[in-house]
Design a protein around this motif. Structure first.
Motif, PDB file in Angstrom:
ATOM      1  N   GLU A 196      46.393  24.965  80.827  1.00 21.79           N
ATOM      2  CA  GLU A 196      47.642  24.778  81.558  1.00 21.79           C
ATOM      3  C   GLU A 196      47.817  25.883  82.583  1.00 21.79           C
ATOM      4  O   GLU A 196      47.344  27.006  82.403  1.00 21.79           O
ATOM      5  N   ARG A 197      48.510  25.552  83.656  1.00 17.24           N
ATOM      6  CA  ARG A 197      48.768  26.525  84.717  1.00 17.24           C
ATOM      7  C   ARG A 197      50.223  26.957  84.697  1.00 17.24           C
ATOM      8  O   ARG A 197      51.114  26.182  84.360  1.00 17.24           O
TER       9      ARG A 197
ATOM     10  N   THR B 231      54.150  33.638  91.239  1.00 15.05           N
ATOM     11  CA  THR B 231      54.289  34.429  92.460  1.00 15.05           C
ATOM     12  C   THR B 231      55.208  35.628  92.240  1.00 15.05           C
ATOM     13  O   THR B 231      54.916  36.747  92.682  1.00 15.05           O
ATOM     14  N   GLU B 232      56.319  35.400  91.548  1.00 12.59           N
ATOM     15  CA  GLU B 232      57.255  36.498  91.282  1.00 12.59           C
ATOM     16  C   GLU B 232      56.619  37.553  90.387  1.00 12.59           C
ATOM     17  O   GLU B 232      56.719  38.759  90.643  1.00 12.59           O
ATOM     18  N   LEU B 233      55.947  37.113  89.344  1.00 12.04           N
ATOM     19  CA  LEU B 233      55.283  38.029  88.416  1.00 12.04           C
ATOM     20  C   LEU B 233      54.180  38.811  89.128  1.00 12.04           C
ATOM     21  O   LEU B 233      54.041  40.028  88.943  1.00 12.04           O
ATOM     22  N   ALA B 234      53.410  38.122  89.961  1.00 17.11           N
ATOM     23  CA  ALA B 234      52.326  38.777  90.684  1.00 17.11           C
ATOM     24  C   ALA B 234      52.859  39.854  91.626  1.00 17.11           C
ATOM     25  O   ALA B 234      52.244  40.919  91.774  1.00 17.11           O
ATOM     26  N   GLY B 235      53.987  39.595  92.269  1.00 15.56           N
ATOM     27  CA  GLY B 235      54.577  40.586  93.151  1.00 15.56           C
ATOM     28  C   GLY B 235      54.958  41.852  92.406  1.00 15.56           C
ATOM     29  O   GLY B 235      54.754  42.976  92.901  1.00 15.56           O
TER      30      GLY B 235
ATOM     31  N   SER C 168      52.851  30.307  80.556  1.00  8.18           N
ATOM     32  CA  SER C 168      54.312  30.399  80.569  1.00  8.18           C
ATOM     33  C   SER C 168      54.840  30.996  81.864  1.00  8.18           C
ATOM     34  O   SER C 168      56.019  30.834  82.205  1.00  8.18           O
ATOM     35  N   GLY C 169      53.998  31.732  82.580  1.00  3.15           N
ATOM     36  CA  GLY C 169      54.436  32.403  83.793  1.00  3.15           C
ATOM     37  C   GLY C 169      55.212  33.677  83.536  1.00  3.15           C
ATOM     38  O   GLY C 169      55.781  34.259  84.461  1.00  3.15           O
ATOM     39  N   THR C 170      55.210  34.155  82.283  1.00  7.13           N
ATOM     40  CA  THR C 170      55.991  35.344  81.932  1.00  7.13           C
ATOM     41  C   THR C 170      55.137  36.585  81.733  1.00  7.13           C
ATOM     42  O   THR C 170      55.671  37.682  81.598  1.00  7.13           O
TER      43      THR C 170
END
Length: 302
Positions: free
Chosen positions: A191-192, A199-203, A290-292
């Motif tokens: 899953e992606r 994007t927010e986390l990467a920043g 999860s993107g977290t």
């Protein structure tokens, strides 16, 4: 569309007509060469060789297959030749300017670089765009070349086994065997993370990375985080290993990176790293589903 027969005479008019004829296929042929070779530079070289070869061979094109199939046959042949001649061999590993800790993993594929989002056709379906993701292309590079060709041609580009056989100079039965082995070897797609969250986390991670705030970087990592640095074959797996490397890097580098957002490439956010006024390559950040939390950091060294 201009008929190929009309282009056989050489001259400025036929040059322009040929350019008009192949231009609609250039973007997808470039992506095809990239999937085959994993390198933007090598893919561009293969594309240019394809177009030159097509121009020279155009008088022999009899229209028994579509122009698209004919161009893919030339492009695939150029890519297979490039692989045979060493295009997918690991490049020399850079020497770190500091005492790096021993890695606890390794990378088999070290020549891949990420495909820029700006080069992707905006109208391309999401499923096709996923086949330009960094992890997918790296997995393709680990396959034998003809398996890579069969998988890309049939599963990505929707050529039939018969068409694929024509393109690679084989038989439909042999293509089915290549496909079976390639599909079995490819890892399952996970899953992606949602793009906005990633994007927010990467920043946040890029800001901490550029400031050498290792503690802040570590706080963003998942328990199974990893760090890779192509073309170096090293991989640091787990928070402790990643932290040890980042601390050694921050202490031994002698300066901080200026990190700036560079859009998306390879399906993930990327950042340009500059040290002492020199471009030092890209930083790619991969979030967990999860993107977290950050799952992977890929530092493309230059």
């Amino acid at each position: 569309m201009t008929a190929p027969d009309a282009l056989h005479p050489r001259g400025p008019a036929s040059d322009a007509a040929f350019a008009d004829l192949v231009r609609p296929f250039e973007r997808e042929l470039r992506a095809h060469c990239y999937r085959m070779l994993g390198s933007l530079h090598d893919a561009e070289d293969a594309l240019q060789e394809t177009l030159i070869s097509a121009w020279r061979a155009l008088p022999q094109f009899e229209g028994r297959s579509s122009l698209r199939t004919w161009l893919y046959r030339i492009a695939t042949s150029r890519c297979l030749n490039a692989i045979r001649d060493g295009a997918r061999r690991p490049p020399p590993s850079p020497v770190a300017p500091f005492e790096a800790p021993a890695p606890n993993g390794d990378e088999r594929v070290t020549w891949c670089d990420p495909y820029p989002e700006a080069a992707v056709d905006p109208g391309t379906a999401a499923a096709e765009r996923e086949t330009l993701e960094y992890a997918f292309v790296c997995a393709l590079q680990a396959l034998p070349p003809r398996q890579t060709a069969a998988l890309v041609l049939c599963d990505v580009l929707d050529f039939s086994p018969r068409e694929c056989a024509e393109i690679i100079g084989s038989s439909p039965t042999a293509v089915k065997g290549l496909l079976q082995r390639a599909r079995a070897a490819m890892p399952a797609r996970g899953e992606r993370a949602p793009e906005v969250a990633e994007t927010e986390l990467a920043g946040r991670l890029a800001a901490a990375y550029g400031a050498d705030d290792v503690d802040a970087v570590i706080a963003l990592l998942s328990d199974r985080a990893w760090l890779a640095m192509p073309p170096a074959p090293h991989r640091y797996e787990g928070v402790a290993a990643v932290a040890e490397f980042l601390r050694a890097s921050a202490e031994g580098r002698g300066g901080r990176y200026a990190v700036s957002a560079a859009g998306r490439a390879g399906g993930h956010p990327v950042f340009r790293c500059v040290l002492d006024g020199r471009d030092r390559g890209l930083l790619m950040v991969i979030a967990d589903p999860s993107g977290t939390a950050v799952q992977g950091i890929v530092r493309f060294l230059r």
